[in-house]
Scaffold this motif. Structure first.
Motif, PDB file in Angstrom:
ATOM      1  N   LEU A 166     -16.078   3.525  22.613  1.00 51.87           N
ATOM      2  CA  LEU A 166     -16.122   4.704  21.746  1.00 51.87           C
ATOM      3  C   LEU A 166     -16.836   4.402  20.431  1.00 51.87           C
ATOM      4  O   LEU A 166     -17.582   5.247  19.917  1.00 51.87           O
ATOM      5  N   LEU A 167     -16.620   3.203  19.883  1.00 52.38           N
ATOM      6  CA  LEU A 167     -17.316   2.834  18.644  1.00 52.38           C
ATOM      7  C   LEU A 167     -18.822   2.789  18.868  1.00 52.38           C
ATOM      8  O   LEU A 167     -19.604   3.230  18.007  1.00 52.38           O
ATOM      9  N   LEU A 168     -19.255   2.276  20.002  1.00 56.97           N
ATOM     10  CA  LEU A 168     -20.674   2.235  20.320  1.00 56.97           C
ATOM     11  C   LEU A 168     -21.235   3.643  20.531  1.00 56.97           C
ATOM     12  O   LEU A 168     -22.343   3.960  20.085  1.00 56.97           O
ATOM     13  N   GLU A 169     -20.454   4.491  21.204  1.00 57.00           N
ATOM     14  CA  GLU A 169     -20.881   5.878  21.425  1.00 57.00           C
ATOM     15  C   GLU A 169     -21.025   6.632  20.107  1.00 57.00           C
ATOM     16  O   GLU A 169     -21.825   7.572  19.994  1.00 57.00           O
ATOM     17  N   MET A 170     -20.252   6.216  19.106  1.00 55.53           N
ATOM     18  CA  MET A 170     -20.322   6.844  17.786  1.00 55.53           C
ATOM     19  C   MET A 170     -21.529   6.350  16.987  1.00 55.53           C
ATOM     20  O   MET A 170     -21.748   6.788  15.857  1.00 55.53           O
ATOM     21  N   ILE A 175     -21.076  -4.435  15.390  1.00 55.85           N
ATOM     22  CA  ILE A 175     -19.615  -4.542  15.437  1.00 55.85           C
ATOM     23  C   ILE A 175     -19.214  -6.012  15.410  1.00 55.85           C
ATOM     24  O   ILE A 175     -19.772  -6.833  16.154  1.00 55.85           O
ATOM     25  N   ALA A 176     -18.266  -6.351  14.553  1.00 52.69           N
ATOM     26  CA  ALA A 176     -17.733  -7.718  14.479  1.00 52.69           C
ATOM     27  C   ALA A 176     -16.357  -7.753  15.125  1.00 52.69           C
ATOM     28  O   ALA A 176     -15.627  -6.744  15.134  1.00 52.69           O
ATOM     29  N   LEU A 177     -15.992  -8.899  15.671  1.00 58.15           N
ATOM     30  CA  LEU A 177     -14.669  -9.092  16.275  1.00 58.15           C
ATOM     31  C   LEU A 177     -13.923 -10.174  15.502  1.00 58.15           C
ATOM     32  O   LEU A 177     -14.489 -11.216  15.179  1.00 58.15           O
ATOM     33  N   VAL A 178     -12.650  -9.912  15.213  1.00 55.95           N
ATOM     34  CA  VAL A 178     -11.795 -10.902  14.572  1.00 55.95           C
ATOM     35  C   VAL A 178     -10.491 -10.954  15.355  1.00 55.95           C
ATOM     36  O   VAL A 178      -9.877  -9.913  15.610  1.00 55.95           O
ATOM     37  N   GLN A 179     -10.079 -12.141  15.743  1.00 60.76           N
ATOM     38  CA  GLN A 179      -8.872 -12.275  16.552  1.00 60.76           C
ATOM     39  C   GLN A 179      -7.937 -13.348  16.006  1.00 60.76           C
ATOM     40  O   GLN A 179      -8.368 -14.315  15.374  1.00 60.76           O
ATOM     41  N   VAL A 180      -6.656 -13.149  16.259  1.00 61.62           N
ATOM     42  CA  VAL A 180      -5.687 -14.200  16.002  1.00 61.62           C
ATOM     43  C   VAL A 180      -5.809 -15.217  17.137  1.00 61.62           C
ATOM     44  O   VAL A 180      -6.122 -14.854  18.278  1.00 61.62           O
ATOM     45  N   ASN A 181      -5.591 -16.486  16.813  1.00 57.50           N
ATOM     46  CA  ASN A 181      -5.803 -17.554  17.797  1.00 57.50           C
ATOM     47  C   ASN A 181      -4.559 -17.755  18.662  1.00 57.50           C
ATOM     48  O   ASN A 181      -3.828 -18.739  18.527  1.00 57.50           O
ATOM     49  N   ASP A 182      -4.304 -16.801  19.559  1.00 56.28           N
ATOM     50  CA  ASP A 182      -3.214 -16.934  20.530  1.00 56.28           C
ATOM     51  C   ASP A 182      -3.559 -16.096  21.755  1.00 56.28           C
ATOM     52  O   ASP A 182      -4.663 -15.553  21.859  1.00 56.28           O
ATOM     53  N   ASP A 227     -22.212  -8.621   7.674  1.00 56.83           N
ATOM     54  CA  ASP A 227     -22.566  -7.234   7.366  1.00 56.83           C
ATOM     55  C   ASP A 227     -22.481  -6.292   8.575  1.00 56.83           C
ATOM     56  O   ASP A 227     -23.437  -5.588   8.903  1.00 56.83           O
ATOM     57  N   PRO A 228     -21.325  -6.232   9.266  1.00 54.34           N
ATOM     58  CA  PRO A 228     -21.175  -5.274  10.373  1.00 54.34           C
ATOM     59  C   PRO A 228     -20.880  -3.875   9.846  1.00 54.34           C
ATOM     60  O   PRO A 228     -20.483  -3.699   8.691  1.00 54.34           O
ATOM     61  N   GLN A 229     -21.075  -2.877  10.710  1.00 47.16           N
ATOM     62  CA  GLN A 229     -20.635  -1.525  10.361  1.00 47.16           C
ATOM     63  C   GLN A 229     -19.123  -1.400  10.549  1.00 47.16           C
ATOM     64  O   GLN A 229     -18.454  -0.703   9.779  1.00 47.16           O
ATOM     65  N   VAL A 230     -18.620  -2.050  11.591  1.00 43.71           N
ATOM     66  CA  VAL A 230     -17.198  -1.977  11.943  1.00 43.71           C
ATOM     67  C   VAL A 230     -16.696  -3.365  12.313  1.00 43.71           C
ATOM     68  O   VAL A 230     -17.425  -4.149  12.929  1.00 43.71           O
ATOM     69  N   VAL A 231     -15.442  -3.672  11.963  1.00 39.60           N
ATOM     70  CA  VAL A 231     -14.807  -4.895  12.436  1.00 39.60           C
ATOM     71  C   VAL A 231     -13.572  -4.502  13.247  1.00 39.60           C
ATOM     72  O   VAL A 231     -12.720  -3.744  12.766  1.00 39.60           O
ATOM     73  N   LEU A 232     -13.497  -4.980  14.482  1.00 44.47           N
ATOM     74  CA  LEU A 232     -12.321  -4.764  15.319  1.00 44.47           C
ATOM     75  C   LEU A 232     -11.392  -5.959  15.150  1.00 44.47           C
ATOM     76  O   LEU A 232     -11.758  -7.093  15.487  1.00 44.47           O
ATOM     77  N   LEU A 233     -10.209  -5.714  14.611  1.00 45.86           N
ATOM     78  CA  LEU A 233      -9.247  -6.772  14.322  1.00 45.86           C
ATOM     79  C   LEU A 233      -8.147  -6.782  15.375  1.00 45.86           C
ATOM     80  O   LEU A 233      -7.424  -5.787  15.539  1.00 45.86           O
ATOM     81  N   VAL A 234      -8.013  -7.884  16.075  1.00 44.95           N
ATOM     82  CA  VAL A 234      -6.972  -8.045  17.091  1.00 44.95           C
ATOM     83  C   VAL A 234      -5.953  -9.022  16.519  1.00 44.95           C
ATOM     84  O   VAL A 234      -6.069 -10.242  16.655  1.00 44.95           O
ATOM     85  N   ALA A 235      -4.959  -8.473  15.818  1.00 44.48           N
ATOM     86  CA  ALA A 235      -3.983  -9.298  15.092  1.00 44.48           C
ATOM     87  C   ALA A 235      -2.770  -8.457  14.747  1.00 44.48           C
ATOM     88  O   ALA A 235      -2.740  -7.244  15.008  1.00 44.48           O
ATOM     89  N   SER A 236      -1.769  -9.073  14.145  1.00 48.66           N
ATOM     90  CA  SER A 236      -0.549  -8.364  13.743  1.00 48.66           C
ATOM     91  C   SER A 236      -0.843  -7.408  12.603  1.00 48.66           C
ATOM     92  O   SER A 236      -1.885  -7.491  11.936  1.00 48.66           O
ATOM     93  N   GLN A 237       0.095  -6.490  12.359  1.00 42.33           N
ATOM     94  CA  GLN A 237      -0.121  -5.479  11.325  1.00 42.33           C
ATOM     95  C   GLN A 237      -0.289  -6.095   9.938  1.00 42.33           C
ATOM     96  O   GLN A 237      -1.128  -5.640   9.145  1.00 42.33           O
TER      97      GLN A 237
END
Length: 386
Positions: A166-170, A175-182, A227-237
């Motif tokens: 959906l982000l790509l369709e928009m 897009i950057a990805l950030v994840q917790v290491n688990d 310098d991304p337009q969006v960052v998708l964060l996969v982590a706790s609140q």
């Protein structure tokens, strides 16, 4: 010949009273046993990084369980949901689960977190006890099918894939990805990369931080450089909110996006003035879709007890409510005096159960539950808009 001993009238009355009292006590004991509560156990992080969303999740579940108990319970028995705080610590989650199993819990319910549920899973096999509606979309709970784990919500891979699509369709090509290491972080990123691979694209950055000691400042510095337009964060609140707040403090307008584990009013409050515009994926229909019976039911219960929820229905509460409906239905189908074995049989036979506008099915070879995925954006009033 001796005369027969004559019992004093008072003694006969006392004896009769004692016999009647014993009989009454026995009858009361049998009646109490027949009305014994059905013990359900929950371990989750009521303190720590996910406390706000866990409380909302559990409130949604309790609203339905309390409603069932107030209207006669399940086959005349009330549900006793005993919740223990594990502080979002996998070791404590396992210890709490063992405590609840030892107390005789018929089922475990609504655990929170991927490593935490992983820590509980070996206990399920040993005790032959089902776990209903773990609040995690980890793929390891779906494939291979675990005989004692019954999922209600969609997988993280499914919702992360849908979010990136959906982000790509928009029109967001950077897009950057950030994840917790688990295992949770890795799971979400797998889904996100599926969407990138479909388009033969790559994220502009893929960053990782540690769950216990996240380097928020370091991640923010690298994001600004990418310098991304969006960052998708996969982590706790807490980590997600801290990262977005730090970006704003640094003057960055990078759009923040995250998964449904953060779809709670507590997350909005952590973001404060930075909440508006943050994108959050969803695994249940909108809490404002009152054309759906499930949404109407929860809305009515919230209105009846506005003090507990502030009068708000949130996505986290929707997940808890839907999960409780599955729990209660399995107990009903398990018959009088549900056991672990009878609840397990009931769950495996639950085909096309209507949650109230959303179907769920289980079988011995499929414990996935639902596959719904969508995205919402937080508006200036802190609401999740579709």
């Amino acid at each position: 010949m001796s005369k027969p001993t004559r019992t004093h009238p008072l003694a006969r009355k006392v004896t009769s009273f004692v016999v009647n009292l014993a009989a009454a006590a026995l009858a009361l004991g049998v009646s109490a046993a027949a009305r014994a509560d059905i013990l359900i156990g929950q371990t989750a992080g009521f303190s720590g990084q996910v406390a706000a969303s866990v409380k909302e999740l559990t409130l949604g579940a309790k609203l339905y369980i309390d409603h069932i108990n107030a209207t006669g319970g399940v086959n005349g028995q009330k549900i006793d949901l005993q919740s223990l705080d594990d502080g979002f610590d996998p070791k404590r989650a396992a210890a709490n689960a063992q405590t609840l199993i030892d107390k005789g819990a018929v089922a475990l319910f609504l655990t929170r977190g991927t490593p935490h549920t992983q820590a509980v899973m070996p206990l399920l096999d040993k005790a032959q006890v089902p776990l209903i509606a773990p609040s995690t979309g980890a793929m390891l709970l779906h494939k291979p099918v675990h005989p004692f784990v019954f999922n209600v919500r969609s997988t993280y891979q499914r919702e992360a894939e849908r979010a990136v699509q959906l982000l790509l369709e928009m029109g967001n090509t950077r897009i950057a990805l950030v994840q917790v290491n688990d295992t949770f972080g890795a799971d979400g990123i797998t889904g996100a990369m599926t969407a990138f691979n479909e388009r033969k694209m790559k994220p502009v950055a893929h960053l990782t931080y540690e769950r216990e000691k996240p380097d928020i400042a370091g991640v923010v510095k690298q994001l600004i450089a990418a310098d991304p337009q969006v960052v998708l964060l996969v982590a706790s609140q807490q980590i997600t909110a801290d990262t977005i707040n730090a970006l704003r403090a640094a003057g960055s307008r990078i759009l923040g996006a995250t998964l449904s584990n953060n779809a709670s009013n507590g997350f909005v409050q952590l973001l404060g003035q930075n909440a508006a515009g943050v994108i959050v994926s969803q695994v249940f229909p909108s809490e404002r879709s009152t054309n759906l019976p499930m949404v109407r039911e929860l809305t009515d219960l919230v209105k009846a007890k506005p003090g507990e929820s502030g009068g708000l229905v949130t996505p986290a509460m929707m997940e808890g409510y839907a999960s409780a409906k599955v729990l209660v239905e399995s107990l009903k189908r398990a018959g009088k005096d549900p056991s672990r074995a009878s609840v397990l049989r009931a769950l495996n036979g639950m085909s096309r159960y209507d949650l109230g506008g959303m179907d769920l099915s289980f079988s011995p070879t499929d414990h996935t539950g639902t596959n719904f995925a969508d995205i919402a954006i937080i508006d200036p009033r802190g609401r999740f808009l579709r």
